[in-house]
Design a protein around this motif. Sequence first.
Motif, PDB file in Angstrom:
ATOM      1  N   TYR A  38       0.753-153.330 -53.202  1.00 56.11           N
ATOM      2  CA  TYR A  38       0.489-153.615 -51.737  1.00 56.11           C
ATOM      3  C   TYR A  38      -1.044-154.294 -51.646  1.00 56.11           C
ATOM      4  N   ILE A  39      -1.035-155.207 -50.770  1.00 52.69           N
ATOM      5  CA  ILE A  39      -2.239-155.438 -50.124  1.00 52.69           C
ATOM      6  C   ILE A  39      -2.414-155.382 -48.682  1.00 52.69           C
ATOM      7  N   VAL A  40      -3.651-154.821 -48.217  1.00 55.07           N
ATOM      8  CA  VAL A  40      -3.417-154.647 -46.646  1.00 55.07           C
ATOM      9  C   VAL A  40      -5.216-155.015 -46.446  1.00 55.07           C
ATOM     10  N   GLU A 148       0.796-162.467 -47.193  1.00 49.74           N
ATOM     11  CA  GLU A 148       2.185-162.787 -47.256  1.00 49.74           C
ATOM     12  C   GLU A 148       2.794-162.103 -48.498  1.00 49.74           C
ATOM     13  N   ASP A 149       4.066-161.805 -48.524  1.00 56.81           N
ATOM     14  CA  ASP A 149       4.611-161.265 -49.743  1.00 56.81           C
ATOM     15  C   ASP A 149       4.431-162.410 -51.082  1.00 56.81           C
ATOM     16  N   ASN A 150       4.275-161.773 -52.251  1.00 59.57           N
ATOM     17  CA  ASN A 150       4.283-162.801 -53.454  1.00 59.57           C
ATOM     18  C   ASN A 150       5.271-162.067 -54.454  1.00 59.57           C
ATOM     19  N   ILE A 159       3.144-156.532 -48.491  1.00 56.84           N
ATOM     20  CA  ILE A 159       2.123-156.071 -47.205  1.00 56.84           C
ATOM     21  C   ILE A 159       2.699-154.893 -46.504  1.00 56.84           C
ATOM     22  N   PHE A 160       1.817-154.333 -45.776  1.00 58.10           N
ATOM     23  CA  PHE A 160       2.039-153.403 -44.773  1.00 58.10           C
ATOM     24  C   PHE A 160       2.073-154.372 -43.416  1.00 58.10           C
ATOM     25  N   ARG A 165      -2.556-158.935 -40.921  1.00 57.27           N
ATOM     26  CA  ARG A 165      -2.885-160.009 -40.139  1.00 57.27           C
ATOM     27  C   ARG A 165      -4.399-159.748 -39.628  1.00 57.27           C
ATOM     28  N   ARG A 166      -5.276-160.869 -39.706  1.00 56.94           N
ATOM     29  CA  ARG A 166      -6.448-160.542 -38.854  1.00 56.94           C
ATOM     30  C   ARG A 166      -6.350-161.975 -38.057  1.00 56.94           C
TER      31      ARG A 166
END
Length: 171
Positions: A38-40, A148-150, A159-160, A165-166
Amino acid sequence: MKTQNVLIAALLLSGVLFTACEDKDYPAGLSEYEHHYYIVYVPNNNSGVTVNRSQSELLKFPVQFYSEFTRNYDAVAHYSVVTPDGVDAAVIDEDFQIVDRDGNAIQPDGNGKYSIVFPQAIKAKDTVYVKLLNNPAPGTRVVEINFEDNITPDYRVDIFSTAFRRTLTIE
């Protein structure tokens, strides 16, 4: 009589506490999630950032890559620049640039995606950097920088929904 009611209630409560927990042997993990990361954004929310267009310091959006493993491959997280509907859009290379930590512009791939590489898929923190270009055009400009999902044959960086998003508002 009152003491007796308290004692009965205490016995019932302790009985529930000791019988409510199951003693199960759960597996360490499921194979379908062994290569799922996961990336956040940090903090863990989709908050927006508002800046003055004349700001000369790089904008830093910290990110967290979640992993519990060391792998023989590098995991890659993708993000893109998105224009929200119904706003005056900030324009890349006019209002801002996506840059490396030294302020050098980086380019997206052929699909418009930027990448952050996490060597050996090890848990780490990194940063998305944005450089403002002090565009003299009047008005407020807005852009989103979204993870985005990879999904690859070897792994998935997900993603969470609460922190992908920023929204950048340039005044």
